[in-house]
Design an enzyme around this catalytic site. Sequence first.
Site, short mmCIF file in Angstrom:
data_model
loop_
_atom_site.label_atom_id
_atom_site.label_comp_id
_atom_site.label_asym_id
_atom_site.label_seq_id
_atom_site.Cartn_x
_atom_site.Cartn_y
_atom_site.Cartn_z
N ARG A 58 -63.41 49.70 -53.43
CA ARG A 58 -64.75 50.18 -53.77
C ARG A 58 -64.75 51.71 -53.75
O ARG A 58 -64.48 52.32 -52.71
CB ARG A 58 -65.75 49.65 -52.75
CG ARG A 58 -67.22 50.06 -53.00
CD ARG A 58 -68.11 49.53 -51.89
NE ARG A 58 -67.96 48.09 -51.72
CZ ARG A 58 -68.35 47.42 -50.63
NH1 ARG A 58 -68.91 48.06 -49.62
NH2 ARG A 58 -68.17 46.11 -50.56
N HIS A 82 -63.61 49.38 -47.66
CA HIS A 82 -63.24 49.04 -49.04
C HIS A 82 -62.72 50.26 -49.78
O HIS A 82 -61.87 50.14 -50.67
CB HIS A 82 -64.45 48.47 -49.78
CG HIS A 82 -64.76 47.05 -49.46
ND1 HIS A 82 -64.13 45.99 -50.07
CD2 HIS A 82 -65.66 46.50 -48.60
CE1 HIS A 82 -64.63 44.85 -49.60
NE2 HIS A 82 -65.55 45.14 -48.71
N ASP A 97 -63.46 41.08 -50.26
CA ASP A 97 -64.52 40.10 -50.02
C ASP A 97 -64.20 38.88 -50.87
O ASP A 97 -64.05 38.99 -52.09
CB ASP A 97 -65.89 40.65 -50.44
CG ASP A 97 -66.35 41.82 -49.59
OD1 ASP A 97 -65.90 41.93 -48.43
OD2 ASP A 97 -67.16 42.63 -50.08
N GLU A 99 -69.78 39.38 -41.39
CA GLU A 99 -69.65 38.86 -42.75
C GLU A 99 -68.46 37.91 -42.82
O GLU A 99 -67.32 38.34 -42.68
CB GLU A 99 -69.44 40.00 -43.75
CG GLU A 99 -70.60 40.99 -43.84
CD GLU A 99 -70.32 42.17 -44.75
OE1 GLU A 99 -71.26 42.94 -45.01
OE2 GLU A 99 -69.16 42.32 -45.21
N HIS A 159 -65.57 38.97 -45.50
CA HIS A 159 -64.89 40.27 -45.50
C HIS A 159 -63.63 40.25 -44.64
O HIS A 159 -63.65 39.85 -43.48
CB HIS A 159 -65.85 41.34 -44.96
CG HIS A 159 -65.24 42.71 -44.85
ND1 HIS A 159 -65.46 43.70 -45.78
CD2 HIS A 159 -64.42 43.26 -43.92
CE1 HIS A 159 -64.80 44.79 -45.43
NE2 HIS A 159 -64.16 44.55 -44.30
#
Length: 219
Positions: free
Chosen positions: A82, A127, A134, A192, A195
């Site tokens: 990301r 990320h 993910d 999460e 993740h």
Amino acid sequence: MSTDFEKQVISNPSGFVVLADFVPGIVQEIRYHSTYNFTGERVNGYEEPCALLTVEAARALRSAANEFNVQGYRLKVFDAYRPATAVKHFILWGIEDTDIRMKPYFYPDLEKQELFSKGYIAKRSSHSRGSAVDLTLLDMATGKEVDMGSPFDFFGPVSHPDCKEITEEQYDNRMRLQKVMLHNGFAPLDCEWWHFMLENEPYPDTYFDFPVSAQYLKK
């Protein structure tokens, strides 16, 4: 004057690969390239709907994918590398109080600012270091996603991996995903279930800011 964080952000993609080139048959639904995500719009920096990862993380994920294939599952990836630009997009979105169009779908019980304070959205994301992913599982027999008890990017206690307010089957599915990922060198996140981050990540102190684009990597 630039901050220490800005000095750590680089745009060299030489240590990265296109995940699909490393893991044949992997399924991808890159949510931040679409409008179906918690912001309600395509996120800055996502130029193509593809997953990129560091070479080391991609190799480890290929090993995990092979293990899941033997068990009758395929991996489905929602996000991988990301760009720092995308993280800035999230932060600016968090400041814009009036934009809550996706609240009913992704954070119905939380206010936008709580997504940051409770750790669901990081202002400096792992990320962006290129070794976090993910993902979920697809049942190879049905072609459908395995029921994990909450959808990807649903922000709330029900998405915590150890949540007990889900069915036994849903919890077992989460633990199946987690067990194989741990076995292949990835660490989970406590809020999460989807993740995972490569524990021995190659760039622990570096944040990258080149676009999510297979063409960019191949220049």
